[in-house]
Structures are given as C-alpha cells and as structure tokens.
Design a protein around this motif. Sequence first.
Motif, PDB file in Angstrom:
ATOM      1  N   PRO B 117      -3.508   1.132 -10.571  1.00 46.24           N
ATOM      2  CA  PRO B 117      -3.891   1.998  -9.444  1.00 46.24           C
ATOM      3  C   PRO B 117      -4.915   3.065  -9.822  1.00 46.24           C
ATOM      4  N   GLY B 171      -3.521   0.658  -5.856  1.00 45.91           N
ATOM      5  CA  GLY B 171      -2.599  -0.352  -6.359  1.00 45.91           C
ATOM      6  C   GLY B 171      -1.135   0.051  -6.298  1.00 45.91           C
ATOM      7  N   MET B 172      -0.860   1.336  -6.446  1.00 44.32           N
ATOM      8  CA  MET B 172       0.541   1.760  -6.377  1.00 44.32           C
ATOM      9  C   MET B 172       1.086   1.559  -4.965  1.00 44.32           C
ATOM     10  N   MET B 176       3.991  -1.257  -4.074  1.00 42.47           N
ATOM     11  CA  MET B 176       5.356  -0.743  -3.946  1.00 42.47           C
ATOM     12  C   MET B 176       5.991  -1.167  -2.630  1.00 42.47           C
ATOM     13  N   MET B 177       7.324  -1.248  -2.651  1.00 41.81           N
ATOM     14  CA  MET B 177       8.060  -1.487  -1.413  1.00 41.81           C
ATOM     15  C   MET B 177       8.757  -0.200  -0.999  1.00 41.81           C
ATOM     16  N   GLU B 178       8.710   0.064   0.306  1.00 44.87           N
ATOM     17  CA  GLU B 178       9.437   1.187   0.883  1.00 44.87           C
ATOM     18  C   GLU B 178       9.948   0.732   2.243  1.00 44.87           C
ATOM     19  N   ARG B 260       1.758  12.295  -3.446  1.00 46.90           N
ATOM     20  CA  ARG B 260       3.225  12.197  -3.602  1.00 46.90           C
ATOM     21  C   ARG B 260       3.657  12.878  -4.893  1.00 46.90           C
ATOM     22  N   ILE B 261       2.860  12.657  -5.943  1.00 48.25           N
ATOM     23  CA  ILE B 261       3.149  13.276  -7.232  1.00 48.25           C
ATOM     24  C   ILE B 261       3.005  14.798  -7.098  1.00 48.25           C
ATOM     25  N   ARG B 263       3.294  16.573  -4.437  1.00 55.63           N
ATOM     26  CA  ARG B 263       4.377  17.121  -3.604  1.00 55.63           C
ATOM     27  C   ARG B 263       5.616  17.424  -4.454  1.00 55.63           C
ATOM     28  N   ALA B 264       5.943  16.511  -5.366  1.00 58.57           N
ATOM     29  CA  ALA B 264       7.092  16.735  -6.258  1.00 58.57           C
ATOM     30  C   ALA B 264       6.854  17.983  -7.108  1.00 58.57           C
ATOM     31  N   ARG B 267       7.198  21.160  -4.953  1.00 58.87           N
ATOM     32  CA  ARG B 267       8.608  21.434  -4.673  1.00 58.87           C
ATOM     33  C   ARG B 267       9.260  22.104  -5.886  1.00 58.87           C
ATOM     34  N   ARG B 271      10.784  26.020  -6.544  1.00 60.71           N
ATOM     35  CA  ARG B 271      12.108  26.294  -7.123  1.00 60.71           C
ATOM     36  C   ARG B 271      11.999  27.297  -8.273  1.00 60.71           C
ATOM     37  N   ILE B 336      -1.046   6.763 -13.548  1.00 66.24           N
ATOM     38  CA  ILE B 336      -0.517   7.587 -12.464  1.00 66.24           C
ATOM     39  C   ILE B 336      -0.020   8.897 -13.065  1.00 66.24           C
ATOM     40  N   ASP B 338       2.059  12.285 -13.872  1.00 66.76           N
ATOM     41  CA  ASP B 338       3.484  12.566 -13.825  1.00 66.76           C
ATOM     42  C   ASP B 338       3.675  13.926 -13.151  1.00 66.76           C
ATOM     43  N   PRO B 339       4.705  14.065 -12.296  1.00 68.62           N
ATOM     44  CA  PRO B 339       4.917  15.361 -11.624  1.00 68.62           C
ATOM     45  C   PRO B 339       4.981  16.535 -12.603  1.00 68.62           C
TER      46      PRO B 339
END
Lengths: 177, 354
Positions: B117, B171-172, B176-178, B260-261, B263-264, B267, B271, B336, B338-339
């Motif tokens: 990807p 590619g990711m 991927m399946m969701e 998506r990465i 966003r993690a 978040r 915290r 890809i 990493d968060p």
Amino acid sequence: MKDMNALIAGFGGQGSLFMGKVIAYAGLIDGKEVSWLPSYGPEMRGGTANCSVCISDEPVCSPLVNSPNLLIAMNLPSFDKFIGAVVSGGTVIVDSTLVEKKSDRTDIDAYYIPATALAEENGLKGLANIVLIGKMLAVSGFSTIETLEKALGKVVPPKKQHLIAKNIDAIKLGMKA
Amino acid sequence: MAEKILMKGNEALAEAAIQAGCLRFFGYPITPQTELAAYMAKRMPKIGGTYLQAESEISAINMVQGAAAAGVRAMTSSSSPGISLKTEGISYMCGADLPALIINVQRGGPGLGGIQPSQSDYWQATKAPGHGDLHILVFAPSSVQEMADLVGHAFDTADKYRMPAMILADGMLGQMMEPVELKSGDNAAKQDKPWAACGHENKREHNIVNSLYLQANELEAKIKERFERYKIIEDNETMCDEYMMEDAEYVVVAYGASSRIARAAVREARRNGIKAGLIRPITLWPFPKKDIAAAAKNAKAFLCVEMSMGQMVDDVRLAIECSRPVSFFGHTGGIIPDPAEVLAEIEKLSGGAK
C-alpha cells in the motif's frame, strides 16, 4: 473482552486466511467492530500466509497488526518471525505437531497443542486450523461456539455447508486440547 | 437495513458500482486491485453488463472513453503504474467533458515500484492526472463502507459536472475486509445525457464528442468555461471529516488509510492530555481549504501524515497561507505507519506528553 489484535500465520494452504475470516465474522455477529487484512506481499512468495484480525468495541483504526496480543503460529517460520512481536501479557497458540520449538518468554501465555495430529486422529484431517480456533475460544473467550457456528455458515461456501458439522467437532476438540 | 457483510474493499467498490448502475467495466489486472476486476468478471455478465479485459491499460481507458461518450456509466480500475498509462485517456475525457469513474488502488512507486500500500500518487491525482489545463474529482475513502458509499456519489458528481472522477484508494483498503452495508440499486441515477453520441435516428442533429479544437480562441473559451465549472465544484462539492477538532491545537491532516492510523494517534494523544485533532479530507480535489484554514484559528501547528514523502504538505500550507508550521511524518514504498510513531510526532510538536 479488551481489544483483540490477532495475527494468524502459517504456510499457504493451512487455512490461516480462512481462520481469520471465521474469527472476524464471529466478531461481526457479536456486534463488534472488526477488520481482516491478509498479507499479499513478497512474504507470501516465501511460502507463508498470514492475516491480521482486529475485534474491538471502538472502530478499528489500524487493521495491520504489528504487535499482536494473540498469535496463532502454524509453522516454524511464522513462529520464529512473530514470537518476539507479541505484546507482554499476550497469548500464543502453536500447532506443536509442526512447530517443535517452545518460546523462552515468560511474559506471555503460550499453549502448545498438536492440532494437526489431533485432527488426523479424530477423523478431521485438514481441520487443524479449526482445532486451533477451538483452543483460542477456550483460552480467550473471545466469542461463543454458537456464534462461531453462525460465522462458519457465512464463510463456508454454499456447496460445502454440509462440512460445518465437522468444523464444530474440530472446535470442540480444540477446546478440550 | 441490509445485513452487514464482510467484504474486501476491492469487492465493495465493484459491487457498489454495479448498484450505482455501472454497466461497462474495462480493465487490466494489476496487484493490489485485481479482486475488483475479478468481481466484475463474475457479476457483469449476470446483470446484462459488460466486463472486458483489454489488452492494456491504455486500451481499457479508451474503451471507457467510448462508452462514456455514448452516455453509459462506465469505469476502469488499476493501480499506480497502470494509472500512469491511463493518463492520456483521462486527459482526453477531460477535454471532451466526459463523465466516468477511474479507481486507483495505489501501490508503491515510482516505476513498477512495489505491490504494498502507498499514497504516493497524490500529486498525480490532484495536480496532473493528464496533460493540459484540467482537474478531475478525487475522492479518498478511509474504510470499506466509505469505499462503497463514495462510488455512487462519484458517478453522480461526474455526471453532474461532466468530468472524470477518481477514487484514490490504496492496497490496504483494497485488500482488507470490513463490515459493509451495500445500498440497493434503487437510487442508481438515470441521468439525462442530451450530449451523448448514442444514435439519433434522424430525429435530432448528431452529437459530436471531441477534445480537438484547432482554433486557439475556441479552445481558450472552452477551457475557461470548464474552469468556471471547477470553481462551482470547489464551492459546493468539498468533503471532509473532523475528529476531536473543537479545541485542537495540534492538527493532524491525513486521508485514506493513513487517516485511520492518525486517528488512533490523536485518540491516544488526547488521553495523554494533548489537544490534538484530525482533519480528514474526503475530496482531495477539490481540497477542503476552508475547513483547514478554519482550523488554523486554534491551531499551534499542523502535521501531515501520509504514505508518501509528503505530497499533501504544500496544499495544507497554502490552505492556511503558511500562518502555522506544517510538518510531515510518513512512510513510503509500501510501509504502513504505526500509530505509536505518529503519536511520537504529535508529542514532539506539543513539547512532550502533558
């Protein structure tokens, strides 16, 4: 259950991608957020196939699992490659028919079950992967056998639905192993 | 409500296109988008549509051009090196005001690059998807559900403004399946296309679909008219999503898989007491300049996270008129992020964890 970030790895043909789909579908049926991501890159050319499966109460951000809290290793190359990546406190389930090694890590829960031999001895040849799902269910409680039966119904192609009963037998075998 | 099923992003794109009334698919296989073409090969004959594997990407895009000129909903899909081959056809379609959908499931480049990807075709998609003064609509989904949802919207918007649309995935997302809920085909738009060259039965003047204008005056007028349309699109068709932006001081801008990465990481930063937020452009052209400019009011710094060497950074700088520092973090070539790496960058910006 806390978030599950699973890595399922073996040789192509052992059914690791299929296992991942069953586990992801179980999460979906249980009302969780799920993702499934297969390896499709050059590592596949080396004969190993693996997939990342995430099950969470929150939307899954990163579907790629670099640091699994659950590893299922179905061959030696996968065991060697990923055992060090498991997070501290994580769970590892190994098919000890094919992987003779044991990890010397003391910060993880490791289960070594001869899934391939068990499946063959019980007339379930080719279902070692499903035996491992049974063990995973027993040690993690990530879902229920009823949900897994429904999940199998989704993943098994229509022409092979008659084989689901044998898969359930394999899950039960793994739960006792 | 339809039942949610697990689907690969590539398959969801294909089924959503069929539900949106796409009847013609022309493609050529390439990893990591092949499942899309394979799905079309299975489904299209069953619904009375056409699946055709062309002899090359160049042929495929020109078949799309022909079908689009006849007023049919048509599409093609490929991955980065294949999209480069399609750019000539894309330019011709822009020049002839033809709507169609092009899907790019990006992999690492340049050249044949790799098959993992990547988001390194941002510049190509948003700045120069072909030669000439032109734009195409570029949509960047970040989940399998959004991939499915954006297909119909991309077709509709392309028809509305008579121009090609691209879904820029990677590619990711493709592999991927969701869980996805597919909308039934009831809302497949039947657009009136009075310009289509689809047979006139001697009942009207024949239509000509063409991108050749040898008179410079005529060509300039044509392009200026098109840019008037682009202006309307920039004012009306921009899409973006915000996460924890209310009081954000450290604004991450990311799209597609890397959002998506990000966003993690945002978040996790919250915290840890850091006022981080995420702006996720859904349209890359038109780029959500106003939303990003608005974020600059509270922001101390911006961070772009991409699977490239930082191709979106300048667009963010322009959107905020360089009023805040814009830094970059990413990986390229098929890795890809990493968060935890993105979180470390946010912490660095904010002067460490609070």
